[in-house]
Design an enzyme around this catalytic site. Structure first.
Site, PDB file in Angstrom:
ATOM      1  N   ASP A   1       0.809  -1.226   0.000  1.00 36.56           N
ATOM      2  CA  ASP A   1       0.000   0.000   0.000  1.00 36.56           C
ATOM      3  C   ASP A   1       0.840   1.274   0.000  1.00 36.56           C
ATOM      4  OD1 ASP A   1      -2.271  -1.629   0.099  1.00 36.56           O
ATOM      5  OD2 ASP A   1      -2.252  -1.666   2.283  1.00 36.56           O
TER       6      ASP A   1
ATOM      7  N   LYS B   1       1.698   2.164  -5.115  1.00 40.91           N
ATOM      8  CA  LYS B   1       2.244   1.601  -6.357  1.00 40.91           C
ATOM      9  C   LYS B   1       1.328   1.908  -7.537  1.00 40.91           C
ATOM     10  CE  LYS B   1       2.316  -2.461  -4.352  1.00 40.91           C
ATOM     11  NZ  LYS B   1       2.044  -2.090  -2.956  1.00 40.91           N
TER      12      LYS B   1
ATOM     13  N   GLY C   1      -4.588  -4.315  -3.839  1.00 41.02           N
ATOM     14  CA  GLY C   1      -5.574  -3.280  -4.151  1.00 41.02           C
ATOM     15  C   GLY C   1      -4.793  -2.053  -4.561  1.00 41.02           C
ATOM     16  N   HIS C   2      -4.745  -1.786  -5.855  1.00 43.46           N
ATOM     17  CA  HIS C   2      -3.952  -0.671  -6.370  1.00 43.46           C
ATOM     18  C   HIS C   2      -4.887   0.441  -6.817  1.00 43.46           C
ATOM     19  CE1 HIS C   2      -0.336  -3.539  -7.234  1.00 43.46           C
ATOM     20  NE2 HIS C   2      -0.705  -3.512  -5.980  1.00 43.46           N
TER      21      HIS C   2
ATOM     22  N   GLN D   1       1.922  -6.070  -3.228  1.00 42.80           N
ATOM     23  CA  GLN D   1       2.408  -6.157  -1.843  1.00 42.80           C
ATOM     24  C   GLN D   1       3.719  -5.349  -1.676  1.00 42.80           C
ATOM     25  OE1 GLN D   1       1.311  -9.568  -3.275  1.00 42.80           O
ATOM     26  NE2 GLN D   1      -0.593  -8.607  -2.723  1.00 42.80           N
TER      27      GLN D   1
HETATM   28  P1  GDP Z   1      -0.822   0.334  -3.569  1.00 38.44           P
HETATM   29  O1  GDP Z   1      -1.416  -0.947  -3.094  1.00 38.44           O
HETATM   30  O2  GDP Z   1       0.642   0.417  -3.320  1.00 38.44           O
HETATM   31  O3  GDP Z   1      -1.170   0.633  -5.004  1.00 38.44           O
HETATM   32  O4  GDP Z   1      -1.484   1.477  -2.684  1.00 38.44           O
HETATM   33  P2  GDP Z   1      -3.054   1.619  -2.321  1.00 38.44           P
HETATM   34  O5  GDP Z   1      -3.784   2.033  -3.522  1.00 38.44           O
HETATM   35  O6  GDP Z   1      -3.525   0.404  -1.600  1.00 38.44           O
HETATM   36  O7  GDP Z   1      -2.986   2.743  -1.224  1.00 38.44           O
HETATM   37  C1  GDP Z   1      -2.485   4.020  -1.510  1.00 38.44           C
HETATM   38  C2  GDP Z   1      -3.582   5.049  -1.188  1.00 38.44           C
HETATM   39  O8  GDP Z   1      -2.994   6.341  -1.113  1.00 38.44           O
HETATM   40  C3  GDP Z   1      -4.618   5.162  -2.303  1.00 38.44           C
HETATM   41  O9  GDP Z   1      -5.849   5.531  -1.720  1.00 38.44           O
HETATM   42  C4  GDP Z   1      -4.104   6.294  -3.192  1.00 38.44           C
HETATM   43  O10 GDP Z   1      -5.118   6.972  -3.894  1.00 38.44           O
HETATM   44  C5  GDP Z   1      -3.487   7.185  -2.148  1.00 38.44           C
HETATM   45  N1  GDP Z   1      -2.312   7.967  -2.593  1.00 38.44           N
HETATM   46  C6  GDP Z   1      -1.327   7.620  -3.453  1.00 38.44           C
HETATM   47  N2  GDP Z   1      -0.377   8.571  -3.488  1.00 38.44           N
HETATM   48  C7  GDP Z   1      -0.771   9.533  -2.623  1.00 38.44           C
HETATM   49  C8  GDP Z   1      -0.192  10.764  -2.186  1.00 38.44           C
HETATM   50  O11 GDP Z   1       0.903  11.158  -2.581  1.00 38.44           O
HETATM   51  N3  GDP Z   1      -0.892  11.478  -1.243  1.00 38.44           N
HETATM   52  C9  GDP Z   1      -2.088  11.070  -0.745  1.00 38.44           C
HETATM   53  N4  GDP Z   1      -2.693  11.831   0.160  1.00 38.44           N
HETATM   54  N5  GDP Z   1      -2.666   9.916  -1.143  1.00 38.44           N
HETATM   55  C10 GDP Z   1      -2.000   9.150  -2.054  1.00 38.44           C
HETATM   56  P1  IMO Z   2      -0.956  -4.187  -2.263  1.00 40.55           P
HETATM   57  O1  IMO Z   2      -0.509  -4.748  -3.569  1.00 40.55           O
HETATM   58  C1  IMO Z   2      -0.897  -4.564   2.086  1.00 40.55           C
HETATM   59  C2  IMO Z   2      -1.030  -8.628   3.734  1.00 40.55           C
HETATM   60  C3  IMO Z   2      -2.277  -9.066   4.481  1.00 40.55           C
HETATM   61  C4  IMO Z   2      -1.664 -10.017   5.480  1.00 40.55           C
HETATM   62  C5  IMO Z   2      -0.565 -10.703   4.665  1.00 40.55           C
HETATM   63  C6  IMO Z   2      -0.959 -12.048   4.070  1.00 40.55           C
HETATM   64  O2  IMO Z   2      -2.242  -3.474  -2.320  1.00 40.55           O
HETATM   65  O3  IMO Z   2       0.140  -3.398  -1.626  1.00 40.55           O
HETATM   66  P2  IMO Z   2      -2.523 -12.719   2.010  1.00 40.55           P
HETATM   67  O4  IMO Z   2      -3.976 -12.475   1.758  1.00 40.55           O
HETATM   68  O5  IMO Z   2      -1.620 -12.158   0.970  1.00 40.55           O
HETATM   69  O6  IMO Z   2      -2.205 -14.153   2.296  1.00 40.55           O
HETATM   70  O7  IMO Z   2      -2.209 -11.923   3.383  1.00 40.55           O
HETATM   71  O8  IMO Z   2      -0.244  -9.799   3.623  1.00 40.55           O
HETATM   72  N1  IMO Z   2      -1.286  -8.117   2.351  1.00 40.55           N
HETATM   73  C7  IMO Z   2      -1.179  -6.835   2.007  1.00 40.55           C
HETATM   74  N2  IMO Z   2      -0.940  -5.731   2.762  1.00 40.55           N
HETATM   75  N3  IMO Z   2      -1.025  -4.447   0.750  1.00 40.55           N
HETATM   76  C8  IMO Z   2      -1.237  -5.546  -0.019  1.00 40.55           C
HETATM   77  O9  IMO Z   2      -1.247  -5.501  -1.365  1.00 40.55           O
HETATM   78  C9  IMO Z   2      -1.369  -6.793   0.610  1.00 40.55           C
HETATM   79  N4  IMO Z   2      -1.601  -8.057   0.164  1.00 40.55           N
HETATM   80  C10 IMO Z   2      -1.525  -8.851   1.240  1.00 40.55           C
HETATM   81  O10 IMO Z   2      -2.906  -7.982   5.106  1.00 40.55           O
HETATM   82  O11 IMO Z   2      -1.039  -9.307   6.512  1.00 40.55           O
HETATM   83 MG    MG Z   3      -2.956  -1.605  -1.854  1.00 39.57          MG
END
Ligand code: GDP
Ligand code: IMO
Ligand code: MG
Length: 422
Positions: free
Chosen positions: A13, A16, A40-41, A222
């Site tokens: 998270d 990415k 979840g991207h 991840q």
């Molecule tokens: P990922 O799994 O690495 O793709 O990240 P996620 O999408 O799960 O979580 C990142 C969250 O931060 C999302 O809700 C994005 O919209 C948000 N986000 C990404 N870059 C920024 C930033 O620079 N500032 C803020 N405030 N939010 C951001």
């Molecule tokens: P993105 O790509 C954050 C964590 C779960 C748990 C552990 C194992 O959005 O960054 P799993 O279901 O993979 O067997 O769970 O890994 N986890 C993540 N945490 N971002 C993710 O993906 C994750 N995918 C799995 O919360 O701790």
């Molecule tokens: Mg994510």
């Protein structure tokens, strides 16, 4: 030749999705190499937010090709739902989404086993998407692959063999009712038609593309500390999100990789259980969660929040080979008077020399902090590095020196426009 691997440098998270969306403009192909719908991207385009779980984030750019590699575990229903969601938003996947014939399928029993095995001492806090049990079957050589969808008899035979074993396990170990084998066969036979057009020999496809000068961005899911080999085991996912995983998960040799880009959140978060030395269980932690909207994009769970851990990211740089990094969510720190950065761990009165990933190694470690001044200014509209407050630049430069990489992207908000490039 330009073949880049983009990796999450912490516990996932990091943002990415947003950075892949920015960078994919400069690549021809975006490819996922591991994980599954546990990811979840999030990508924000104007006011519309997209959350992608299986399909690479590059799909939102019209003329880009996207690949799901052999290292990914594919839940066919989740995939079709995502394709459907994109089509409804006028984003076509036809002719530009390719799925490896060797990717393994997530089956209903994988999801069930994932949730019912999460108890007592064995609890990891998984996403419940069937990821672990699917990789277990892959490595036990019992898995069912995308290619099996093409042969009805073979698919049925494999499902029957698996169900016999899984039903035994459900009944005897978990005291759970058995699953209906006929129903699963019927459901999976029906996936054939819908998924057939996407099935591709991915290594050959990428080999030809790279030789023809196409640029490839490999999108990790991840993060490094969730890597099954290099992360905080057992509190990890069941794949290799680190850069090395990209070669195996796509069938591209290491000699073709030209760069590794690290995605680094300006503070630290973690979802699920496991050690987190810089976690803040106080008001500051709650504020980071609130300001950063730190709730899981897949499960909606609140993310645990803490200070930036440079010791951890330095380790991540080492195992991934990160030379350049994108710092994300810097804006989230804007309200703080002062900001702490962890520069090392102390354990039993000693400063640790290398990052401990084991449970025992991480037991009772105390972060050693340096305190930096906050900037207390809204930075979400700043478009160039020079206009950032001096304290923000000091924070960035401190991180860069501590972690040992160059920072060349700074993200100050979720939108495309809220990105500073150096
Ligand atoms: P990922 O799994 O690495 O793709 O990240 P996620 O999408 O799960 O979580 C990142 C969250 O931060 C999302 O809700 C994005 O919209 C948000 N986000 C990404 N870059 C920024 C930033 O620079 N500032 C803020 N405030 N939010 C951001
Ligand atoms: P993105 O790509 C954050 C964590 C779960 C748990 C552990 C194992 O959005 O960054 P799993 O279901 O993979 O067997 O769970 O890994 N986890 C993540 N945490 N971002 C993710 O993906 C994750 N995918 C799995 O919360 O701790
Ligand atoms: Mg994510």
């Amino acid at each position: 030749m330009s073949v880049s691997v983009l990796v999450g440098s912490q516990w996932g998270d990091e943002g990415k999705g947003k950075i892949v969306d920015i960078l994919s403009d400069r690549y021809d192909i975006v490819a996922r190499y591991q994980g599954g719908a546990n990811a979840g991207h999030t990508i924000m385009i104007d006011e519309k937010q997209y959350v992608l779980h299986l399909i690479p984030s590059g799909i939102l750019r019209e003329n880009k090709e996207c690949i799901i590699g052999n290292g990914v575990v594919v839940d066919p229903q989740a995939l079709l739902d995502e394709i459907d969601f994109l089509e409804k938003n006028n984003i076509s996947t036809k002719g530009r989404l390719f799925i490896s014939q060797n990717a393994h399928l997530i089956m209903p029993y994988h999801k069930l086993l994932d949730s019912i095995s999460e108890k007592g001492d064995q609890k990891i806090g998984t996403t419940g998407r069937g990821i672990g049990p699917c990789y277990i079957d892959k490595y036990a050589r019992k898995g069912i692959k995308i290619v099996d969808l093409l042969d009805k008899n073979e698919l049925e035979r494999k499902i029957r063999i698996n169900l016999e074993e899984k039903n035994n396990l459900l009944k005897k170990v978990y005291d759970h009712e058995e699953l209906d084998v006929e129903k699963i066969i019927e459901e999976y036979l029906a996936f054939d038609k819908a998924i057939d057009p996407y099935i591709t020999d991915v290594p050959l496809y990428l080999h030809n593309a790279i030789n023809n000068g196409k640029k490839v961005l490999m999108e990790g899911a991840q993060g490094a500390l969730l890597d099954v080999d290099h992360g905080t085991y057992p509190y990890v996912t069941s794949s290799n999100p680190t850069s090395g995983g990209a070669c195996v998960g796509l069938g591209v040799p290491p000699t073709k990789i030209t760069s590794v880009i690290g995605i680094v959140k300006a503070y630290t978060t973690r979802v699920g259980l496991g050690p987190f030395p810089t976690e803040l269980l106080d008001e500051t932690g709650e504020n980071l969660r609130k300001w950063g909207s730190e709730f899981g994009a897949t499960t909606g769970r609140p993310r645990r929040c803490g200070w930036f851990d440079a010791f951890l990211v330095k380790y991540s740089r080492m195992i991934n080979g990160i030379e350049r990094a994108a710092i994300t969510k810097l804006d989230v720190l804007s309200n703080l008077d002062e900001i702490k950065v962890c520069v090392g761990y102390e354990q039993k009165g000693k400063i640790l020399k290398s990052y401990p990933t084991t449970e025992v190694g991480l037991n009772d470690v105390k972060p050693v902090y340096e305190t930096l001044s906050g900037w207390k200014k809204d930075i979400t509209d700043i478009k160039d590095y020079d206009s950032l407050p001096s304290e923000t630049k000091e924070y960035l430069s401190f991180i860069s020196v501590q972690c040992g990489f160059e920072i060349n992207i700074i993200s100050v908000g979720p939108r495309r426009s809220q990105t500073i490039e150096l």
